[in-house]
Write a protein that holds these residues in place. Structure first.
Motif: not given
Length: 398
Positions: A208-218
């Protein structure tokens, strides 16, 4: 047990987690119990705070003791909470029920999708997740259509009856869940492949602290926060500015749910046709615009209600599919729960400020303000980093 029979039982389980009996009158019921919008917002804030605190631990428990057993705990807590509304009268008593309600939701969050995803990968095809999850939600919405039609009638007879009926329905979920199989490995009670607490923290940080999920989750967290906050004002707007009688709230919600069921059933097809990236980026923006329009023309609240329900139903399986595809099998429920915690964290300030705004101004103004704030947030996240990136499941058996 055949490969398909577990999926049919999953659909039966989805049928039991319907809140249709009381969803058309829930906010009205709280107002009937002499609560104001600020007190309702405080209860929602309590729920959101406990969600933030409980999501990761319960997601870890789901990976540790087994996703199915975690779902059983969820259904037991939910049934007790719903039945509690039959007798609760004070703000304190309602707060206790909100605690039980939160426990139910955080034990379910992550565990249901993690169970389904790993079951499909082991027995059928993980690529079927969006389709099966969407159809499960369609079953849920179909049951909800029937129950919401009775909810308003039951409320007119006795405000407590919708909660009694819903408690019985949700209690049936415990029986159905006991017949579901456990996942093969990856954290169930009969597996040696489980996470330690430190491993769980590492899994969350790594994903969750790096792409691909970081900005997606926010990005999707802003969307889900907006959807959750506006839910509290649907009924006051419908019975207030729109002048819809309470006894017609059931049919109104049935109409919303029919739309939601159709969208849910075709969630997989929509993803294939439009694409996950386009759908995920545009739907939150269009929804927030619809939040603002009723301030200028109150009748536009009706299509806004439909858009809110349908968009939430559409994005939920697509979002979880994307997170599953970029998560490890071991710790999958923990990652999904961590994402849900992010959703709750962004919903918390919006909920509390929204309650004060609704008492000071009006529900319509509050909903419009939520739309503007979230639109700005979506734009900032998009500038920060691309919310949706191309890619497939990164880890399957590690």
């Amino acid at each position: 047990m055949s490969r398909l029979s577990a999926i049919y039982k999953y659909y039966c389980y989805q049928a039991t987690v319907s809140f249709g009996f009381f969803s058309p009158i829930f906010t009205l019921f709280l107002l009937y119990r002499n609560l104001d919008y600020t007190q309702i917002a405080l209860l929602s804030t309590l729920y959101t705070t406990l969600t933030i605190v409980g999501e990761i631990p319960t997601g870890y428990v789901g990976d540790r003791i087994g996703r199915r057993d975690s779902l059983v705990i969820s259904s037991v807590c939910m049934t007790l909470s719903i039945l509690g509304f039959v007798v609760a009268r004070s703000f304190l008593a309602l707060a206790v029920l909100y605690v039980l309600w939160t426990l139910a939701l955080v034990f379910r969050s992550g565990s249901d999708d993690a169970w389904l995803y790993d079951h499909l990968r082991a027995e059928l095809d993980a690529d079927e997740f969006a389709r099966v999850r969407g159809r499960g939600m369609a079953v849920n919405r179909a049951v909800t259509v029937v129950t919401v039609l009775g909810g308003g009638v039951l409320y007119e007879l006795d405000p407590r009856l919708p909660f009694l009926a819903s408690g019985v329905l949700n209690g049936a979920g415990v029986v159905v869940l006991s017949t579901l199989p456990r996942n093969r490995g990856y954290g169930d009670a009969d597996s040696d492949d489980v996470l330690s607490p430190s491993d769980a923290v590492g899994v969350i940080r790594r994903h969750l602290s790096v792409p691909p999920l970081r900005s997606f989750v926010v990005y999707v967290a802003l969307f889900f926060a907006a959807v959750g906050v506006v839910e509290s004002y649907v009924q006051p707007i419908a019975t207030g500015p729109l002048g819809i009688p309470v006894e017609l709230m059931g049919p109104l919600y049935a109409g919303f749910t029919l739309v939601s069921a159709g969208v849910s059933y075709y969630a997989g097809a929509i993803e294939e046709t439009v694409g996950l990236r386009t759908t995920t980026l545009l739907v939150p923006v269009l929804l927030c615009v619809s939040f603002v329009l009723p301030v200028f023309a109150p009748l536009l609240a009706l299509p806004m209600f439909v858009a809110r329900t349908g968009s939430n139903t559409l994005l939920r399986p697509l979002v979880n599919q994307y997170i599953n595809d970029h998560s490890e099998s071991v710790g999958r429920a923990t990652i999904l729960s961590a994402a849900s915690m992010a959703y709750a964290a962004l919903r918390l300030p919006l909920t509390l400020v929204g309650g004060f705004a609704a008492d000071a101004y009006s529900p319509l103004v509050t909903v419009a303000a939520v739309g503007v704030v979230v639109l700005v947030g979506l734009a900032l996240v998009a500038l920060w980093g691309s919310p949706v990136q191309a890619g497939t499941e990164t880890t399957s058996t590690s």
